[in-house]
Design an enzyme around this catalytic site. Structure first.
Site, short mmCIF file in Angstrom:
data_model
loop_
_atom_site.label_atom_id
_atom_site.label_comp_id
_atom_site.label_asym_id
_atom_site.label_seq_id
_atom_site.Cartn_x
_atom_site.Cartn_y
_atom_site.Cartn_z
N HIS A 257 0.81 -1.22 0.00
CA HIS A 257 0.00 0.00 0.00
C HIS A 257 0.84 1.28 0.00
O HIS A 257 0.30 2.37 -0.10
CB HIS A 257 -0.90 0.02 1.24
CG HIS A 257 -0.14 0.25 2.51
ND1 HIS A 257 0.58 -0.73 3.14
CD2 HIS A 257 0.04 1.37 3.25
CE1 HIS A 257 1.16 -0.25 4.22
NE2 HIS A 257 0.85 1.02 4.31
C1 UD1 Z 1 -1.64 5.07 6.65
C2 UD1 Z 1 -0.32 5.36 7.37
C3 UD1 Z 1 0.66 4.24 7.09
C4 UD1 Z 1 0.07 2.88 7.42
C5 UD1 Z 1 -1.24 2.72 6.65
C6 UD1 Z 1 -1.91 1.40 6.91
C7 UD1 Z 1 0.31 7.76 7.55
C8 UD1 Z 1 1.24 8.76 7.03
N1 UD1 Z 1 0.29 6.58 6.86
O1 UD1 Z 1 -1.38 5.08 5.26
O2 UD1 Z 1 1.81 4.43 7.90
O3 UD1 Z 1 0.97 1.87 7.06
O4 UD1 Z 1 -2.10 3.79 7.05
O5 UD1 Z 1 -3.06 1.24 6.14
O6 UD1 Z 1 -0.37 8.00 8.53
N2 UD1 Z 1 -8.74 5.35 2.34
C9 UD1 Z 1 -9.97 4.76 2.23
N3 UD1 Z 1 -10.59 4.36 3.38
C10 UD1 Z 1 -10.04 4.51 4.61
C11 UD1 Z 1 -8.78 5.13 4.70
C12 UD1 Z 1 -8.13 5.53 3.58
O7 UD1 Z 1 -10.50 4.61 1.14
O8 UD1 Z 1 -10.65 4.10 5.62
C13 UD1 Z 1 -8.02 5.76 1.10
C14 UD1 Z 1 -8.22 7.20 0.76
O9 UD1 Z 1 -8.30 7.30 -0.64
C15 UD1 Z 1 -6.95 7.86 1.25
C16 UD1 Z 1 -5.91 6.76 1.04
O10 UD1 Z 1 -6.62 5.54 1.27
O11 UD1 Z 1 -6.65 9.03 0.57
C17 UD1 Z 1 -4.73 6.84 1.95
O12 UD1 Z 1 -5.14 6.93 3.34
P1 UD1 Z 1 -4.19 7.65 4.42
O13 UD1 Z 1 -4.80 7.56 5.77
O14 UD1 Z 1 -3.79 9.00 3.91
O15 UD1 Z 1 -2.86 6.80 4.39
P2 UD1 Z 1 -2.56 5.24 4.20
O16 UD1 Z 1 -1.95 5.04 2.85
O17 UD1 Z 1 -3.73 4.40 4.56
#
Ligand code: UD1
Length: 370
Positions: free
Chosen positions: A216
């Site tokens: 991811h």
């Molecule tokens: C976050 C953490 C990362 C961890 C990962 C586990 C930071 C900087 N990164 O990354 O360290 O390894 O979580 O999953 O805090 N999204 C959804 N549904 C959700 C959450 C996210 O669809 O419930 C999608 C959204 O499009 C979002 C993208 O995933 O923009 C990324 O989510 P984000 O929380 O920014 O970071 P992760 O890549 O999940």
């Protein structure tokens, strides 16, 4: 006279949930006033960084975490937007709750944002999983770790390499406490439930005859050439061993944008994000794991399942020196996979203090430091 110790606990994103669960369980088991007159109480804040049912709710259910007392519902956004939203929404909560301690875990944006808020309000901060360093500041998590550890008052570390990193940064010895790995507490207490789900036969798979993949990180999934190479390689192996790939929302979105098809090979089992118990059972039973997650490097070390980590570095070097982990990169991926397929890793070790009793040591440290 009895004194009550109040701890405000933060959980924001998926990898936080298995770290707060054992700590909350331990605090609840001590809810009566102890011999030293201390009662420990807590409040749980969910920032809402992860919000999908499969990225958040399922973990609360499976891990038996009580519903959060407060949900900030911040959702997704750029790093600046997400961090700022958490800070803005969390500040009034911290002011109203007036805890003795803020307890943050891991390295996600929620960890750093809440630390910044409490540090400026004069509320003491305890960081669980302190001291880990990848020495790679292009990783957002590394920035989060550095800021959190620079501000925290109590640095609760999982392994001696973390203590060394903190000492090198000039952190006084009195702030550093080696407590072990709290993820392993969650693993140990959920293993029976994980096994009882029998996911491996339900997926039509045999133990040690499939590959478990999670990817991811933006560095792996946000670039078309890289993601295409990874997916081509996965499809190649899937003709020999089935590949189980529960897909993070970010990875699914990027595959869609780049026009990469997911399921054009019979052996590719693409799943929605799976829960904690299913992930544990796949980790225990896989022939090997390919991942860019931090937690899976540790869980595979516990199970002695070979693990290839698709990253140039790791903040968890003990999983390499003691455990079953090995770093890999795109131009070596095919060769490393061929090698790991023939590997046996029974000689690897579980690091000291990864023993299922870390939460107890964490809560003891908080009581002693108060
Ligand atoms: C976050 C953490 C990362 C961890 C990962 C586990 C930071 C900087 N990164 O990354 O360290 O390894 O979580 O999953 O805090 N999204 C959804 N549904 C959700 C959450 C996210 O669809 O419930 C999608 C959204 O499009 C979002 C993208 O995933 O923009 C990324 O989510 P984000 O929380 O920014 O970071 P992760 O890549 O999940």
């Amino acid at each position: 006279m009895s004194k009550s110790l109040k701890i405000l606990i933060i959980a924001g994103a998926r990898p936080n949930f298995m770290k707060v669960a054992p700590i909350i369980k331990n605090i609840r088991s001590r809810s009566t006033v102890g011999a030293n007159g201390n009662a420990v109480e807590y409040r749980l804040v969910h920032t809402g960084q992860h919000y999908d049912e499969k990225m958040s709710d399922i973990f609360f259910e499976e891990l038996g975490i009580p519903a959060p007392d407060i949900n900030l519902e911040v959702g997704s956004g750029s790093h600046a937007v997400q961090t700022a939203n958490i800070m803005t929404k969390f500040e009034p909560v911290a002011i109203q709750e007036k805890p003795d301690w803020l307890l943050v875990v891991g390295d996600v944006n929620s960890t750093m944002a809440c630390t910044l808020v409490c540090s400026k309000l004069g509320i003491k901060v305890a960081h669980v999983e302190a001291g880990l360093r990848s020495f790679d500041r292009t990783m957002p998590e590394e920035v989060n770790r550095l800021v959190t550890d620079a501000l925290a008052d109590l640095l609760l570390t999982p392994s001696p390499d973390a203590d060394e990193n903190l000492r090198r940064e000039g952190v006084p010895e009195s702030k550093i406490k080696l407590v072990g790995n709290v993820m392993i507490d969650a693993l140990v207490s959920n293993l029976d439930k994980a096994r009882a789900r029998e996911l491996v036969p339900k997926l039509g798979l045999k133990k040690k005859e499939f590959i478990y993949v999670t990817l991811h990180r933006p560095s792996n999934v946000d670039h078309q050439d890289g993601l295409t190479t990874i997916m081509t390689e996965l499809k190649r192996i899937s003709r020999e061993y089935p590949v189980v790939f529960p897909i993070h929302p970010r990875t699914r979105k990027m595959c869609g944008q780049f026009g990469i098809s997911l399921e054009d090979e019979k052996g590719m089992k693409i799943l929605e994000p799976i829960g904690y118990h299913d992930s544990l059972s796949l980790t225990e039973s896989a022939k090997f794991i390919l991942t860019d997650s931090g937690g899976l490097q540790e869980e595979s070390t516990y199970f002695k399942t070979p693990c290839l980590t698709l990253r140039p570095n790791t903040e968890r070097p003990i999983t390499i020196t003691h455990g079953s982990n090995k770093l890999t990169k795109l131009d070596r991926l095919s060769a490393d996979i061929n090698e790991v397929i023939g590997l046996r890793s029974e000689n690897t070790k579980v690091p000291p203090l990864w023993d299922g009793r870390t939460a107890e040591r964490i809560v003891d440290c908080l009581i002693q430091a108060s």
